[in-house]
Design an enzyme around this catalytic site. Structure first.
Site, short mmCIF file in Angstrom:
data_model
loop_
_atom_site.label_atom_id
_atom_site.label_comp_id
_atom_site.label_asym_id
_atom_site.label_seq_id
_atom_site.Cartn_x
_atom_site.Cartn_y
_atom_site.Cartn_z
N ARG A 30 0.84 -1.19 0.00
CA ARG A 30 0.00 0.00 0.00
C ARG A 30 0.88 1.26 0.00
NH1 ARG A 30 -2.19 -0.52 6.23
NH2 ARG A 30 -0.67 0.87 7.20
N TRP B 217 6.50 -1.06 2.68
CA TRP B 217 6.85 -2.46 2.48
C TRP B 217 7.52 -2.98 3.75
CZ3 TRP B 217 9.61 -0.63 -2.47
CH2 TRP B 217 10.69 0.20 -2.16
N GLU C 28 8.20 -12.85 -11.14
CA GLU C 28 6.76 -12.58 -11.20
C GLU C 28 6.35 -12.12 -12.59
OE1 GLU C 28 8.00 -11.74 -6.91
OE2 GLU C 28 8.72 -11.11 -8.88
N ASP D 108 -6.38 -2.05 8.52
CA ASP D 108 -5.62 -3.16 7.95
C ASP D 108 -6.48 -4.42 7.90
OD1 ASP D 108 -3.28 -4.08 6.76
OD2 ASP D 108 -2.51 -4.89 8.63
#
Length: 498
Positions: A186, A199, A245, A294
């Site tokens: 986020r 992070w 990824e 959260d």
């Protein structure tokens, strides 16, 4: 492996959903501050469609961009984003297990039998483009023109919640794509050209940031907003560290990932995204982030995280903004987590063969509670499985409660679990408590930041040295009688209720 047509971008996936009646366009005004959150969560908890808000506003000012929400609000849509139906997910799980521990090839016949895996590996190489849809325009002057939600009443400000953050370690070059990390972190909007990158220390982006900080050089960062489903889910999947990824998204998509060079930072970015934010993180440049709601259902404490300074914003000519909401389950991340639970099962079985099933209850905040079904064969086996699970994958090091049950117990049914706990578990014998083990520092219930206890509960039948008493025998009926009873209910009782 892929059953659905490729979705090269977000809008092709939305078109596919719309054709199936699984996309709702909301034309009524929706406030980006708090109101949109209520609408998203209500629709998700009713198993509703994905949402497109055409009249998002903040303080009465209408946003220029449509807002997409609840993209993966059902298990079926998560599976579709992976290119398959729910029934086909076990095949992807087996593929992920093979990526972690590939079995040796035994001759040409065996190699050909694994052609789907070989073909997937070939499609994993990204394709580099000279121009791209995501660089058609640069009309968005700053972050304030993007309709970013402020989800919860006590949130510190607008929060970007579906960013695909692209980084690489210090000492690498922009064309070394296999060294890239994609993560979903986020990002709090601080102003027109600044945002906070949240992070956690164990994530790939943070690890890359440490290498740049150690060299005292600014770190290039790119953020893809509104990426295609395969890229979004690849960034969220717990892939092996050796698997890119970006490359793996090509496996999911059924087509090579298209990249283009960013305009102002030395990075390659997804060519088909809706918006790209480019910028730099300078050593020692940080700011207090939060509080924000959260996935636990609580607000996080305020903490310092790196600041990204925006150097360019590129986008399609008619971009859309993709958002999500994180809160107490059920929310969109918990729905995605349910599917990822099933994908992880073959990986877990490969490491701990006696495990037959494993359930991470969504209400347990994705990973804090695990119910494990095992094929029990010897005394102490349940405890061995608990310890193996805690040490197997990084995310399981944060699992604070593990309940182990037998194969006759449905590990996804709380009534079955409660019965096993009530009849097969004694607190003085069957609890294993560990102290001062790693824990998500966001868990404020832990007595020490980053350290907490763990509880293992053996709710299996006791055998051998585990008990000195005669163990109970479960009551069962003759299968033929149960079959006749089911037929009786179908013929007489169910019809009478219709």
């Amino acid at each position: 492996m892929r059953q659905l047509p490729p979705f090269p971008d977000l809008r092709s996936f939305l078109h596919w959903l719309d054709q199936r009646g699984d996309l709702l366009t909301v034309k009524d005004p929706a406030d980006l501050r708090h109101e949109m959150t209520a609408l998203q969560l209500a629709a998700l908890r009713a198993a509703g469609p994905a949402l497109r808000f055409d009249h998002a506003h903040s303080g009465g000012t209408r946003a220029d961009l449509p807002v997409i929400a609840n993209l993966f609000g059902t298990r079926e849509r998560v599976a579709a984003g992976l290119g398959m139906t729910l029934d086909d997910l076990p095949k992807l799980g087996e593929f992920l297990a093979a990526l972690r521990s590939p079995a040796p090839v035994d001759g040409m016949r065996d190699a050909l039998s694994r052609w789907p895996l070989l073909r997937a590996a070939l499609t994993a190489r990204p394709q580099i483009r000279r121009s791209a849809p995501v660089q058609q325009a640069q009309d968005i002057a700053d972050l304030t023109q993007i309709p970013v939600q402020t989800p919860w009443p006590r949130d510190a400000g607008p929060l970007i919640t579906w960013p695909v953050v692209i980084t690489r370690p210090y000492g690498t070059q922009a064309d070394q794509i296999t060294r890239y990390n994609l993560g979903v972190y986020r990002a709090q909007v601080l102003g027109p050209d600044r945002l906070i990158m949240r992070w956690l220390a164990h994530r790939g982006g943070a690890a890359h940031a440490r290498t740049w900080a150690q060299a005292r050089d600014p770190m290039p960062v790119a953020i893809a907003l509104g990426a295609d489903p395969a890229t979004l889910l690849s960034a969220a999947l717990p892939l092996p560290e050796t698997v890119s990824e970006l490359g793996f998204s090509g496996v999911l998509r059924g087509a090579r990932t298209e990249l283009v060079a960013a305009k102002s930072v030395p990075l390659m970015v997804p060519a088909q995204a809706e918006i790209i934010l480019e910028g730099w993180i300078h050593p020692d440049d940080s700011a207090p982030e939060g509080p924000f709601g959260d996935h636990t259902g609580y607000y996080n404490a305020v903490e310092n995280f790196p600041v990204m300074r925006i150097s360019a914003i590129t986008h399609r000519r008619d971009p859309m903004y993709l958002t999500t909401v994180t809160g107490r389950p059920p929310d969109e991340p918990s729905v995605i987590g349910e599917v990822f639970n099933d994908l992880a099962l073959p990986v877990i079985r490969a490491q701990i063969p006696e495990i037959r099933d494993l359930w991470l209850p969504p209400a347990g905040c994705s990973y804090r509670i695990a119910v494990v079904q095992i094929d029990k064969r010897y005394p102490g086996q349940a405890r061995r499985v608990m310890m193996a699970l805690w040490g197997m994958l990084p995310q399981f090091s944060y699992t604070k409660l593990v309940i182990v049950v037998d194969t006759d117990i449905d590990p996804r049914n709380w009534d079955d679990i409660a019965w096993a706990l009530s009849t097969r578990m004694d607190p003085s014998r069957d609890l294993m408590v560990l102290d001062r083990t790693p824990m998500d520092y966001l868990d404020f219930a832990s007595p020490l930041e980053g350290l907490a206890g763990k509880l293992g509960v053996d709710a299996t039948n006791k055998i051998g040295a585990e008990t000195t008493r005669d163990w109970g025998e479960v009551m069962t009926l003759d299968p033929a009688h149960e079959a006749r009873a089911a037929e009786f209910v179908a013929q007489h009782i169910s019809k009478a209720r219709q």
